[in-house]
Write an enzyme that holds these catalytic residues in place. Structure first.
Site, PDB file in Angstrom:
ATOM      1  N   GLN A 125      10.676  30.326  61.660  1.00 38.22           N
ATOM      2  CA  GLN A 125      11.475  31.421  61.115  1.00 38.22           C
ATOM      3  C   GLN A 125      12.724  31.653  61.972  1.00 38.22           C
ATOM      4  O   GLN A 125      12.644  31.740  63.196  1.00 38.22           O
ATOM      5  CB  GLN A 125      10.610  32.692  61.052  1.00 38.22           C
ATOM      6  CG  GLN A 125      11.288  33.879  60.393  1.00 38.22           C
ATOM      7  CD  GLN A 125      11.522  33.707  58.899  1.00 38.22           C
ATOM      8  OE1 GLN A 125      10.845  32.931  58.215  1.00 38.22           O
ATOM      9  NE2 GLN A 125      12.500  34.413  58.379  1.00 38.22           N
ATOM     10  N   LYS A 142       5.380  34.924  52.974  1.00 41.79           N
ATOM     11  CA  LYS A 142       5.251  33.471  52.782  1.00 41.79           C
ATOM     12  C   LYS A 142       3.781  33.067  52.871  1.00 41.79           C
ATOM     13  O   LYS A 142       3.282  32.290  52.048  1.00 41.79           O
ATOM     14  CB  LYS A 142       6.072  32.724  53.844  1.00 41.79           C
ATOM     15  CG  LYS A 142       7.577  32.794  53.595  1.00 41.79           C
ATOM     16  CD  LYS A 142       8.404  32.313  54.775  1.00 41.79           C
ATOM     17  CE  LYS A 142       9.894  32.560  54.502  1.00 41.79           C
ATOM     18  NZ  LYS A 142      10.772  32.296  55.640  1.00 41.79           N
ATOM     19  N   ASP A 178      11.894  23.495  55.058  1.00 41.04           N
ATOM     20  CA  ASP A 178      13.119  24.293  54.948  1.00 41.04           C
ATOM     21  C   ASP A 178      14.308  23.414  54.567  1.00 41.04           C
ATOM     22  O   ASP A 178      15.325  23.918  54.084  1.00 41.04           O
ATOM     23  CB  ASP A 178      13.458  24.914  56.319  1.00 41.04           C
ATOM     24  CG  ASP A 178      13.075  26.374  56.435  1.00 41.04           C
ATOM     25  OD1 ASP A 178      13.084  27.072  55.411  1.00 41.04           O
ATOM     26  OD2 ASP A 178      12.770  26.804  57.560  1.00 41.04           O
TER      27      ASP A 178
HETATM   28  N1  GUN Z   1      15.520  33.188  57.896  1.00 44.68           N
HETATM   29  C1  GUN Z   1      16.130  33.625  56.771  1.00 44.68           C
HETATM   30  N2  GUN Z   1      15.979  32.735  55.765  1.00 44.68           N
HETATM   31  C2  GUN Z   1      15.253  31.708  56.269  1.00 44.68           C
HETATM   32  C3  GUN Z   1      14.766  30.502  55.718  1.00 44.68           C
HETATM   33  O1  GUN Z   1      14.990  30.169  54.544  1.00 44.68           O
HETATM   34  N3  GUN Z   1      14.050  29.708  56.561  1.00 44.68           N
HETATM   35  C4  GUN Z   1      13.820  30.045  57.862  1.00 44.68           C
HETATM   36  N4  GUN Z   1      13.122  29.187  58.605  1.00 44.68           N
HETATM   37  N5  GUN Z   1      14.267  31.159  58.404  1.00 44.68           N
HETATM   38  C5  GUN Z   1      14.965  31.990  57.612  1.00 44.68           C
END
Ligand code: GUN
Length: 294
Positions: free
Chosen positions: A97, A53, A120
């Site tokens: 995350q 990311k 998100d």
């Molecule tokens: N863990 C797996 N997918 C995601 C996501 O799209 N956002 C976040 N914050 N954690 C994740």
């Protein structure tokens, strides 16, 4: 029939090129979009996702920060950390995350993120907006699936969409987005008896259940579009999806691979949401009139 392989990397490049132009325009006006990613603990898969990311942000000329906090971080420390990011004008998007260590209440942390920075789209305010009308920040993975279908010219309206999985991150928001797009939606999950009865009726089948290769070719209607959201690690270390790619490819009309399908789109939509957050702060979007966009 052998299916068209939907190339998530190539489609991502298409969207990222547009996001790069918009980022350059914002930077020229004095605003550099900024994303802060917070990771707690040492989960190796999460560490890879977080690094990817951050790299993607930097490639577009966005500001990115990764904050790696120890596994022993308390709820209070984490929420205080998020509050500081809420107040930081250089940060337009905040992503914590998941999963978080068991001692931490995920929901309380998500609700600490200011809804305008919730890229998100997981906070109640944004999830509620998604259900009722429009959200500025549709959750990245299901939104990536929608943009992928749109890019491929695959209409959702009038189709029977079957989603396997009911998670807050994918299954539930995917159902809302597919409904909005005019699909007739069925949501199945690990407790659905005779799953095949439903999957065999899908025009568009979205697998997001987190079980390696559980959707096999005999569960797919000939000519269906198969979208594989799963990322599972096999004992030999290789990645595979929730769909048995080889057998499903032989009956579907189009299918996404793993890796190289939905995964890159998730990160691309995160870039899009962060960019949109910065554009809103810079006054480049009329939030009242805005509908869901790029
Ligand atoms: N863990 C797996 N997918 C995601 C996501 O799209 N956002 C976040 N914050 N954690 C994740």
């Amino acid at each position: 029939m052998t299916a068209k392989i939907i190339d998530g990397k190539a489609i991502s490049e298409f969207f990222r090129a547009e996001y790069k132009l918009r980022t350059d325009r914002l930077v020229a006006k004095g605003t550099r979009p900024g994303l802060a990613v917070v990771i707690v603990g040492e989960d190796p898969a999460s560490q890879v996702y977080v690094r990817n990311k951050a790299k993607a942000c930097e490639a577009l000329g966005m500001h990115s920060e990764v904050h790696a906090l120890p596994a022993a971080t308390t709820q209070g420390e984490l929420t205080a950390f998020v509050e500081r990011l809420n107040a930081d004008a250089a940060i337009h998007g905040i992503l914590v995350q998941l999963p978080l260590p068991k001692a931490i209440d995920d929901r309380a942390v998500i609700e600490t993120i200011h809804p305008d920075k919730d890229v998100d789209g997981f906070a109640y305010a944004n999830m509620g907006a998604l259900v009722i009308d429009e959200s500025h920040y549709p959750p990245c993975t299901p939104w990536g699936v929608m943009k992928m279908l749109e890019h491929e010219g695959i209409a959702v309206e009038g189709k029977h969409v079957v989603i396997v999985g009911r998670s807050n991150i994918v299954g539930k928001p995917q159902a809302m987005l597919m409904l909005k797009a005019g699909g007739t939606v069925t949501v199945c999950h690990s407790k659905t008896p005779d799953l095949k009865r439903f999957t065999r009726d899908a025009d568009i089948l979205v697998a997001a259940v987190g079980r390696a290769r559980m959707i096999t070719g005999d569960m797919v209607k000939p000519g269906a579009v198969v979208i594989d959201v799963g990322i599972n690690r096999l004992p030999d270390g290789k990645l595979c999806g929730d769909v048995d790619f080889e057998s499903a490819k032989a009956v579907a009309s189009a299918i996404t691979p793993v890796p190289g399908g939905v995964g890159p789109m998730t990160i691309t939509m995160l870039l899009g949401n962060t960019l949109r957050a910065a554009e809103r702060v810079a006054g480049l979007r009329d939030s009242a009139a805005e509908t869901m966009l790029a």
